[in-house]
Design an enzyme around this catalytic site. Structure first.
Site, PDB file in Angstrom:
ATOM      1  N   TYR A 100       0.756  -1.108  -0.079  1.00  0.00           N
ATOM      2  CA  TYR A 100       0.029   0.081  -0.032  1.00  0.00           C
ATOM      3  C   TYR A 100       0.701   1.330  -0.054  1.00  0.00           C
ATOM      4  O   TYR A 100       2.095   1.271  -0.692  1.00  0.00           O
ATOM      5  CB  TYR A 100      -1.096  -0.062   1.255  1.00  0.00           C
ATOM      6  CG  TYR A 100      -2.220   0.819   0.903  1.00  0.00           C
ATOM      7  CD1 TYR A 100      -3.155   0.476  -0.113  1.00  0.00           C
ATOM      8  CD2 TYR A 100      -2.633   1.799   1.659  1.00  0.00           C
ATOM      9  CE1 TYR A 100      -3.948   1.526  -0.577  1.00  0.00           C
ATOM     10  CE2 TYR A 100      -3.702   2.573   1.572  1.00  0.00           C
ATOM     11  CZ  TYR A 100      -4.328   2.508   0.459  1.00  0.00           C
ATOM     12  OH  TYR A 100      -5.701   3.160   0.223  1.00  0.00           O
ATOM     13  N   ARG A 152      -8.559  11.127  -8.218  1.00  0.00           N
ATOM     14  CA  ARG A 152      -7.481  11.746  -7.128  1.00  0.00           C
ATOM     15  C   ARG A 152      -6.784  10.686  -6.229  1.00  0.00           C
ATOM     16  O   ARG A 152      -7.231  10.246  -5.198  1.00  0.00           O
ATOM     17  CB  ARG A 152      -8.189  12.690  -6.151  1.00  0.00           C
ATOM     18  CG  ARG A 152      -7.470  13.727  -5.483  1.00  0.00           C
ATOM     19  CD  ARG A 152      -7.985  14.065  -4.168  1.00  0.00           C
ATOM     20  NE  ARG A 152      -7.986  12.997  -3.177  1.00  0.00           N
ATOM     21  CZ  ARG A 152      -8.675  12.997  -1.927  1.00  0.00           C
ATOM     22  NH1 ARG A 152      -9.000  14.059  -1.392  1.00  0.00           N
ATOM     23  NH2 ARG A 152      -8.431  11.852  -1.297  1.00  0.00           N
ATOM     24  N   LYS A 170      -6.199  -1.699  -0.489  1.00  0.00           N
ATOM     25  CA  LYS A 170      -7.030  -1.228   0.584  1.00  0.00           C
ATOM     26  C   LYS A 170      -7.512  -2.990   1.089  1.00  0.00           C
ATOM     27  O   LYS A 170      -7.720  -3.143   2.191  1.00  0.00           O
ATOM     28  CB  LYS A 170      -7.879  -0.504   0.184  1.00  0.00           C
ATOM     29  CG  LYS A 170      -8.419   0.115   1.406  1.00  0.00           C
ATOM     30  CD  LYS A 170      -7.820   1.455   1.407  1.00  0.00           C
ATOM     31  CE  LYS A 170      -8.257   2.313   2.997  1.00  0.00           C
ATOM     32  NZ  LYS A 170      -7.662   3.687   2.852  1.00  0.00           N
ATOM     33  N   GLU A 241     -13.192   5.512  -2.133  1.00  0.00           N
ATOM     34  CA  GLU A 241     -11.752   5.940  -1.908  1.00  0.00           C
ATOM     35  C   GLU A 241     -11.153   6.684  -3.235  1.00  0.00           C
ATOM     36  O   GLU A 241     -11.606   6.558  -4.287  1.00  0.00           O
ATOM     37  CB  GLU A 241     -10.841   4.606  -1.928  1.00  0.00           C
ATOM     38  CG  GLU A 241      -9.513   4.755  -1.677  1.00  0.00           C
ATOM     39  CD  GLU A 241      -9.289   4.983  -0.023  1.00  0.00           C
ATOM     40  OE1 GLU A 241      -8.160   5.292   0.213  1.00  0.00           O
ATOM     41  OE2 GLU A 241     -10.233   4.516   0.569  1.00  0.00           O
ATOM     42  N   ASP A 242     -10.633   7.807  -3.096  1.00  0.00           N
ATOM     43  CA  ASP A 242      -9.811   8.740  -3.837  1.00  0.00           C
ATOM     44  C   ASP A 242     -10.541   9.029  -5.025  1.00  0.00           C
ATOM     45  O   ASP A 242     -10.178   9.253  -6.210  1.00  0.00           O
ATOM     46  CB  ASP A 242      -8.646   7.889  -4.215  1.00  0.00           C
ATOM     47  CG  ASP A 242      -7.604   7.497  -3.580  1.00  0.00           C
ATOM     48  OD1 ASP A 242      -7.555   8.329  -2.158  1.00  0.00           O
ATOM     49  OD2 ASP A 242      -6.897   7.057  -3.520  1.00  0.00           O
ATOM     50  N   ASP A 262     -13.520   6.416   3.067  1.00  0.00           N
ATOM     51  CA  ASP A 262     -12.133   6.406   4.110  1.00  0.00           C
ATOM     52  C   ASP A 262     -11.332   7.649   4.151  1.00  0.00           C
ATOM     53  O   ASP A 262     -10.800   8.040   5.079  1.00  0.00           O
ATOM     54  CB  ASP A 262     -11.538   5.393   3.772  1.00  0.00           C
ATOM     55  CG  ASP A 262     -10.440   5.081   4.861  1.00  0.00           C
ATOM     56  OD1 ASP A 262     -10.519   4.816   5.858  1.00  0.00           O
ATOM     57  OD2 ASP A 262      -9.001   4.872   4.508  1.00  0.00           O
ATOM     58  N   ASP A 263     -11.392   8.446   2.925  1.00  0.00           N
ATOM     59  CA  ASP A 263     -10.451   9.624   3.147  1.00  0.00           C
ATOM     60  C   ASP A 263     -11.237  10.610   3.691  1.00  0.00           C
ATOM     61  O   ASP A 263     -10.392  11.271   4.524  1.00  0.00           O
ATOM     62  CB  ASP A 263     -10.627  10.077   1.294  1.00  0.00           C
ATOM     63  CG  ASP A 263     -10.025   9.093   0.395  1.00  0.00           C
ATOM     64  OD1 ASP A 263      -8.848   8.566   0.721  1.00  0.00           O
ATOM     65  OD2 ASP A 263     -10.649   9.278  -0.669  1.00  0.00           O
ATOM     66  N   ASN A 406       1.295  12.572   3.055  1.00  0.00           N
ATOM     67  CA  ASN A 406       1.765  11.555   2.427  1.00  0.00           C
ATOM     68  C   ASN A 406       2.309  11.997   1.227  1.00  0.00           C
ATOM     69  O   ASN A 406       1.613  12.708   0.521  1.00  0.00           O
ATOM     70  CB  ASN A 406       1.012  10.329   2.597  1.00  0.00           C
ATOM     71  CG  ASN A 406       0.789   9.786   3.695  1.00  0.00           C
ATOM     72  OD1 ASN A 406       1.710   9.151   4.458  1.00  0.00           O
ATOM     73  ND2 ASN A 406      -0.425   9.242   4.260  1.00  0.00           N
ATOM     74  N   ASN A 450      -2.097   6.141  10.835  1.00  0.00           N
ATOM     75  CA  ASN A 450      -2.472   5.204   9.526  1.00  0.00           C
ATOM     76  C   ASN A 450      -3.772   4.668   9.459  1.00  0.00           C
ATOM     77  O   ASN A 450      -4.332   4.208  10.648  1.00  0.00           O
ATOM     78  CB  ASN A 450      -1.545   4.146   9.675  1.00  0.00           C
ATOM     79  CG  ASN A 450      -1.465   3.266   8.298  1.00  0.00           C
ATOM     80  OD1 ASN A 450      -2.495   3.179   7.670  1.00  0.00           O
ATOM     81  ND2 ASN A 450      -0.286   2.854   7.692  1.00  0.00           N
TER      82      ASN A 450
END
Length: 586
Positions: A100, A152, A170, A241-242, A262-263, A406, A450
Site C-alpha cells: 500500500y 484523485r 486496501k 476511495e480517492d 475512508d478519505d 503523505n 495510519n
C-alpha cells in the site's frame, strides 16, 4: 434438459479469479493434496510455514526496488493467497508500505506499464444500463467492496483506471488486519474517463481515452451502481476511495446504503483516536485547546469535523467546538471576508473574527492564535520549519504536532525535526512512517495516523452487525475504541497509537465499538449480537476472522471427515482420483 442440468462451455477448465485459493500450497500434506486433486502437481516436500516464509523473504530481498517487491507480492497473492496473508500478517509493519502506501502510488502511476493479470472489476461509463448484469460475472459472494473513479489517487492526481492499485491494496489490508476473507472482497474501479491528457495519449493506457464525465453524469452512474451492488449482494459494505470530490456521494448515499468514505471518515477517525490520547497527555483541558490546520481540503475538513465531535463530548457546544479551528489554504487563513468564493466544504470553519485582517504567514497566524495543536494536511514538504516548531514549543509545554501529509517527502516535518525543535516535548503523529530515535537518553517512537488502524474494524463491524447504513456514531466509535486499544507498556512509553504489529487485536476492539454503535443507532440487522456481553462479542468477532494459518487444517479436516464417513475414497473420478486416498500411490 432436466432442471438440475446447466449449460457449460465445453473443454476449458473453470476460470480462476484473483487467487488459486491456496490449492497448490507446499505446506499441504499428501492427504490434502489428494483431496484437492493437486497431488503430484507440486514438489513433494511438505514444508513448514517458517520455511515458506524464509523463501518468500529471500525472494523479496532479491528485488532491488520497492516496485519490484510490490510486483512479487502481487504475484504471490495471485498464486498462493494463504501464504501471502501468512507472510503479511507476520511482517505487517515491514510489508504494508510495499503493498500500500507509499509503493502503491508508484504502482498506480505505472499501472498501465506493469499490468500482468486481472484483479477486481472495471465498470465503464459505456456500461450504464447494464451494471447489474455485469456484476453477475463476479463468481464470489461479496461482503465488502472498495471503489474508486481514479480521479484523485493519493497526491498524484487523476490516474483513471490506473487507480485500481488502491482498491486492491486496501482490500488486502481489510483481510490482513480484520480477517475479512479474501474471496469476499471486491476491488472495483470505475472507468469514467480521465483528465490526464498524457495517460489518454499513452498507447499502453487501458481505460477509456475520453475526458472525465461531468459530475451530473457520474451521479447518475453511481445511482445505478449502488442499486446494482446492493441488489446483487444485499448486505454488502461499500467503501469509497480517492474521489476528487468525496462529499457529494457521501451525503447522497450514507443514509441509504452501508457505505462510507475512508478519505474523509477513516482519516478523521484515526486522527481523532491519536488526538484523544494526545489531549490527555498534554495536560491541557479540552476547552483550552486551539488548532491550526495547514491544508483545507476534504481530508483536513473531515478530520476537523470529527474532532468537533470529541470537543462536544467533552462538554463544549457545537459552536464553541467549531471555533477552535483556524484553517489555512493556498490563499492564507480561510475567512468569510477574504474576497474569494470558498469551496462548500470550507465554509463551516471559515473565520469571521479576523477583524478584516488576512493572514498569509503561518508564523504570524501562530502568534495571533497561540495554538496548542498544529496539523498538516497540505502536502507541502517541510512547511513546519524550525521557526514554526520552536514557536510551538515556546507556547506549549507539550505541543501537539501532527504532520499528516503523505508520502514522507510531502510531510510538513519529520519526527526528528519535531523532536529536536521542541526539546523532545512534542506529542507527534504523522501520516508517513518515521523511524524511532534516541533523545535525552530515551528512545522516542513516533505515532503514525495510519487509516489501517480503523477502516478494517469499520468494515468488519458493518459486516458482522449487518448494518443498513454506516452512521457517524459508528465512525466516531472506531476512533474512541482505537484510543483505548493501547496496552500498558505503550501507554507508559507515551505512545499515541498501538504497535501496528498488534493490528488484529486492535481491529477486534474497533470492530466491537462499531457494532455497539450500530446497535445503539438501531441500524443493525444481526440483532442476535445485542444479547452478547463484550467478552462474548469479542469471541464472536475472533471466530469469524479469516486466519491464513488455519486454512490448511480446515481443508485437512474436510479430507479426514470424508475418509471416516464410510466413503472409501473418491468414487466416480472426483478430482481425477479413482482409487481413494488410502489407495493412492505414495
Amino acid at each position: 434438459m432436466s432442471q438440475n442440468q446447466t449449460l457449460a462451455r465445453p473443454g476449458p477448465p473453470p476460470r480462476q479469479l484473483s487467487t488459486t485459493s491456496g490449492d497448490y500450497d507446499s505446506s499441504n500434506p499428501p492427504d490434502v493434496r489428494k483431496y484437492l486433486g493437486t497431488y503430484g502437481l507440486t514438489p513433494p516436500a511438505v514444508e513448514s510455514f517458517d520455511v515458506q516464509a524464509q523463501r518468500c523473504l529471500r525472494l523479496l530481498a532479491m528485488k532491488p526496488t520497492p516496485i519490484e517487491k510490490f510486483q512479487y507480492l502481487t504475484h504471490l497473492r495471485a498464486t498462493n493467497v494463504h501464504l501471502f496473508y501468512r507472510l503479511l500478517s507476520e511482517n505487517i509493519k515491514e510489508l504494508t508500505p510495499l503493498i500500500y502506501t507509499p509503493t502503491v502510488g508508484e504502482a498506480c502511476v505505472r499501472w498501465h506499464e506493469i499490468f500482468t493479470q486481472p484483479e477486481g472489476m472495471y465498470l465503464s461509463y459505456t456500461d450504464r444500463g447494464h451494471l447489474r448484469q455485469i456484476l453477475d460475472n463476479w463468481p464470489y459472494k461479496v461482503e465488502i467492496t472498495v471503489l474508486t473513479d481514479g480521479s484523485r489517487i493519493l497526491g498524484l492526481g487523476d490516474l483513471g483506471v490506473n487507480g485500481m492499485g488502491i482498491p486492491v491494496g486496501k482490500l488486502a489490508l481489510y483481510t490482513a488486519c480484520a480477517g475479512i476473507r479474501p474471496e469476499a472482497t471486491l476491488p472495483l474501479t470505475l472507468d469514467l474517463g480521465t483528465n490526464n491528457k498524457a495517460l489518454r495519449e499513452d498507447p499502453l493506457y487501458m481505460g477509456a481515452r475520453v475526458p472525465k464525465i461531468s459530475a451530473e453524469e457520474e451521479k447518475e452512474f453511481l445511482d445505478e451502481l449502488m442499486a446494482a451492488l446492493t441488489d446483487k449482494w444485499p448486505s454488502i459494505v461499500i467503501q469509497f476511495e480517492d474521489f476528487k470530490n468525496p462529499f457529494p456521494s457521501l451525503e447522497r448515499y450514507q443514509n441509504t446504503y452501508a457505505m462510507f468514505n475512508d478519505d474523509v471518515q477513516g482519516t478523521g477517525a484515526v486522527i481523532v483516536g491519536g488526538f484523544i490520547n494526545a489531549v490527555k497527555a498534554s495536560g491541557v483541558p479540552a476547552k483550552d485547546h486551539r488548532a491550526i490546520f495547514l491544508g483545507a481540503g476534504s481530508a483536513g475538513v473531515g478530520v476537523a469535523k470529527q474532532i468537533v465531535e470529541f470537543f462536544i463530548k467533552e462538554g463544549l457546544t457545537e459552536e464553541e467546538a467549531r471555533r477552535k479551528f483556524w484553517f489555512v489554504d493556498s490563499n492564507g487563513l480561510v475567512t468569510s471576508d477574504r474576497g474569494d468564493k470558498l469551496a462548500d466544504h470550507k465554509v463551516y470553519f471559515a473565520r469571521n473574527d479576523n477583524n478584516g485582517r488576512q493572514y498569509q504567514s503561518l508564523l504570524r497566524l501562530i502568534d495571533f492564535v497561540r495554538p496548542t495543536i498544529l496539523m498538516g494536511l497540505s502536502t507541502i514538504g517541510g512547511a513546519f520549519n524550525t521557526d514554526i516548531l520552536q514557536r510551538m514549543a515556546k507556547l506549549n509545554d507539550r505541543p501537539i504536532i501532527f504532520p499528516l501529509s503523505n508520502p514522507s517527502s510531502k510531510s510538513e516535518c519529520t519526527f526528528e525535526e519535531a523532536v529536536h525543535n521542541t526539546d523532545g516535548r512534542c506529542l507527534f503523529a504523522s501520516g508517513s512512517p518515521f523511524p524511532s530515535l534516541e533523545y535525552g537518553e530515551k528512545l522516542l517512537t513516533p505515532g503514525q495516523g495510519n487509516n489501517m488502524y480503523v477502516f478494517p474494524g469499520i468494515g468488519l463491524g458493518a459486516i458482522l452487525s449487518e448494518a443498513v447504513s454506516v452512521t457517524q456514531d459508528m465512525i466516531y466509535a472506531s476512533a474512541e475504541s482505537l484510543s483505548t486499544s493501547l496496552n500498558k507498556q505503550e501507554v507508559a512509553d507515551g505512545w499515541l497509537y498501538p504497535d501496528i504489529r498488534r493490528i488484529r487485536e486492535v481491529s477486534v476492539i474497533v470492530t466491537r465499538g462499531v457494532i455497539r454503535a450500530a446497535q445503539q443507532n438501531g441500524v443493525d440487522r444481526a440483532v442476535k449480537l445485542r444479547s452478547l456481553n463484550d467478552e462474548q462479542l469479542d469471541a464472536y468477532i475472533k471466530e469469524r476472522m479469516y486466519d491464513p494459518h488455519q486454512e490448511r487444517d480446515i481443508v485437512g479436516g474436510e479430507a479426514a471427515q470424508l475418509l471416516t464417513s464410510g466413503t472409501n475414497g473418491y468414487t466416480n473420478g472426483v478430482n481425477g482420483i479413482t482409487n481413494g486416498v488410502s489407495g493412492a500411490h505414495l
